[in-house]
Design a protein around this motif. Structure first.
Motif, short mmCIF file in Angstrom:
data_model
loop_
_atom_site.label_atom_id
_atom_site.label_comp_id
_atom_site.label_asym_id
_atom_site.label_seq_id
_atom_site.Cartn_x
_atom_site.Cartn_y
_atom_site.Cartn_z
N ALA A 225 13.27 -15.52 60.12
CA ALA A 225 13.79 -16.71 59.45
C ALA A 225 14.85 -17.39 60.31
O ALA A 225 14.92 -18.62 60.38
CB ALA A 225 14.37 -16.34 58.08
N ALA A 226 15.66 -16.58 60.98
CA ALA A 226 16.73 -17.13 61.82
C ALA A 226 16.18 -17.85 63.04
O ALA A 226 16.84 -18.74 63.60
CB ALA A 226 17.67 -16.01 62.27
N THR A 227 14.98 -17.47 63.48
CA THR A 227 14.38 -18.08 64.67
C THR A 227 13.15 -18.92 64.32
O THR A 227 12.27 -19.13 65.16
CB THR A 227 13.98 -16.99 65.69
N ALA A 228 13.10 -19.40 63.07
CA ALA A 228 11.94 -20.17 62.62
C ALA A 228 11.74 -21.42 63.48
O ALA A 228 10.61 -21.86 63.70
CB ALA A 228 12.11 -20.56 61.15
N ASP A 229 12.83 -22.00 63.98
CA ASP A 229 12.71 -23.20 64.81
C ASP A 229 12.10 -22.88 66.17
O ASP A 229 11.54 -23.77 66.83
CB ASP A 229 14.08 -23.86 64.99
N LEU A 230 12.22 -21.61 66.63
CA LEU A 230 11.65 -21.20 67.92
C LEU A 230 10.23 -20.67 67.77
O LEU A 230 9.54 -20.42 68.75
CB LEU A 230 12.51 -20.10 68.55
#
Length: 486
Positions: A225-230
């Protein structure tokens, strides 16, 4: 929040494990340091008990062995890239990191500018650093990286890069942000050391995903979830499973690059000392979880906070819808929904019944306090005062801020600063409260309760101003907001 992680054991085990890895290779270990060194708040939220500076404290255990090298990409210098959490450029962060390391007694060695192609801005930064007596090395863009291994592992590939002169057995390679070229810097050094007859090794230190907890454990889902943009995805490490018959977790980029690394190690050493991406890691966090249920609960709440953060970014056209959809899928895997966040339900229920913006805070004792927008205060300011009253055992009907204090602030905002909203923001209400402490014992008692708000959950039925968001952040509170303009 229950403690779920033994921080002291983590520092002890982690430093021991790194020393074992140094001894395995002989003369030198290049340790790629991922994530944040000083302020790993994500880890502290999903592993209650983990101190945000744990990695730094662990390094300080090895201060006599360690040397720090900071890597920055010339492409990021050229773009004037900003660290979103700090609001400063990567260039400024290099100097911040250097100063922070040295202030804690750690030895800072040099800076490496990677992806160098003669960019003017990078050359200027190099000159600026050298005027401060900071050693700077250049690593160049290699055509066909990372696939063209014969070129990469040759005099025309890694051989063109400056050799970083180091003097300690542990060389920590860190950077202001992702994509800076930390791994390539480590591998370049291995090539040069091998040419010089120096025995050196490489290891990777990433806290997440945690390799020895299940793939769909909320801790690992919170990392997704913390790296959803990546668009990072946690995966079972197939190389580790094949080599050892053991199921471990890694993430897609490390698994995808491993065949390339395998070929590079063979080209440099004649053989690869590692059989899997998991083998390369030195993370001991999974061995220090002492209350799995507490970590599961904390991680589920982090997923929901990430969900609301993405919803707000989408409402402001700061991200793509795919980011939100990915976190919704993660929520389904974790079997959670926004209704599992108590303050969300409390704030939204009250807003629906009153038809005005409302906010709710869950205190550390589990009690829910609410507040609504009034002619004097915004909902977030109101709930802040109501919570301080509750913590200080002050009756609800008592006014902490006298009307004669509020009125001149409103006049300043509207008549002199051109604001159309006379209501006090959270920062303004705290300033007003502080002004009352000299004459009002209740105001003083309320002010003294501010530290008790740390780690409390907050939800608002509307999006907040940047000022309000920053105030909650400074208080150490965990905020979410509905993606609705106030």
């Amino acid at each position: 929040m229950k403690t779920g992680f033994d921080n002291e054991a983590y520092i002890r085990l982690q430093s021991q494990h790194i020393m074992e890895r140094i001894n395995k290779f002989g003369d030198k270990l290049y340790l790629e340091f991922g994530g944040k060194l000083f302020d790993d708040y994500h880890a502290s939220r999903v592993l209650p008990g983990f101190a945000p500076d744990s990695k730094l404290r662990m390094l300080m255990q090895l201060a006599g062995q360690a040397e720090i090298v900071i890597v920055i990409s010339a492409a990021d210098i050229e773009k004037n890239k900003i660290r979103g959490d700090l609001g400063i450029t990567y260039e400024m962060d290099v100097l911040r990191l250097k100063s922070a390391f040295e202030s804690r007694g750690l030895y800072f060695g040099s800076v490496v500018i990677t992806h160098y192609e003669g960019q003017n801005s990078a050359a200027q930064f190099k000159s600026k650093l050298e005027k401060r007596n900071i050693r700077v090395y250049l690593h160049y863009t290699i055509p066909g990286y990372p696939s063209n291994i014969p070129l990469i592992v040759s005099e025309d590939g890694y051989g063109k890069n400056d050799y970083i002169e180091t003097s300690r057995p542990l060389v920590v390679i860190t950077a202001p942000g992702p994509g800076s070229g930390k791994m390539a810097t480590c591998l370049s050094q291995l090539y040069h050391d091998n040419q010089r007859g120096i025995k050196a090794g490489y290891a990777k230190y990433e806290t997440f995903p945690i390799w020895n907890v299940p793939l769909k454990h909320p801790i690992n889902l919170a990392y997704e979830a913390a790296t959803a943009d990546l668009n990072d995805v946690n995966m079972i490490d197939p190389f580790h499973l094949e080599a050892y018959g053991e199921t471990t977790v890694n993430y897609n980029r490390d698994i995808e690059i491993f065949p390339v690394l395998d070929a590079m190690f063979e080209k440099i050493y004649g053989e690869n000392p590692y059989k899997s991406p998991t083998d390369m890691g030195v993370n001991m966090a999974g061995n220090c979880i002492v209350d799995d249920e507490a970590c599961r609960e904390a991680s589920n709440m982090e997923i929901l906070r990430r969900y609301y953060a993405s919803l707000n970014r989408l409402a402001k056209d700061e991200c793509q819808e795919n980011e939100v959809l990915k976190i919704e899928l993660i929520m389904k895997q974790a079997k959670i929904s926004p209704e599992d966040r108590k303050v969300t339900v409390a704030a939204n229920t009250r807003a629906a019944s009153l038809s005005v913006p409302c906010a709710a805070i869950e205190l550390n004792n589990g009690k829910i306090i609410t507040g609504k927008t009034t002619p004097l205060l915004g909902a977030s300011a109101a709930v802040l005062l109501n919570s301080l009253k509750e913590l200080a055992h002050i009756p609800k009907e008592v006014h902490l801020i006298a009307p004669e204090v509020v009125a001149p602030i409103q006049k300043l905002k509207v008549d002199y600063l051109g604001s159309r909203n006379p209501r006090l923001h959270t920062d303004e209400v705290l300033i007003a409260l502080s002004m009352c402490t000299s004459k009002d014992a209740n105001a003083q008692k309320a002010m003294e309760m501010l530290p008790a708000l740390k780690d409390c959950q907050v939800h608002t039925s509307v999006m907040l101003s940047a000022v309000d968001i920053q105030t909650f952040k400074k208080l150490g509170m965990m905020l979410t907001s509905e993606p609705v303009k106030g």
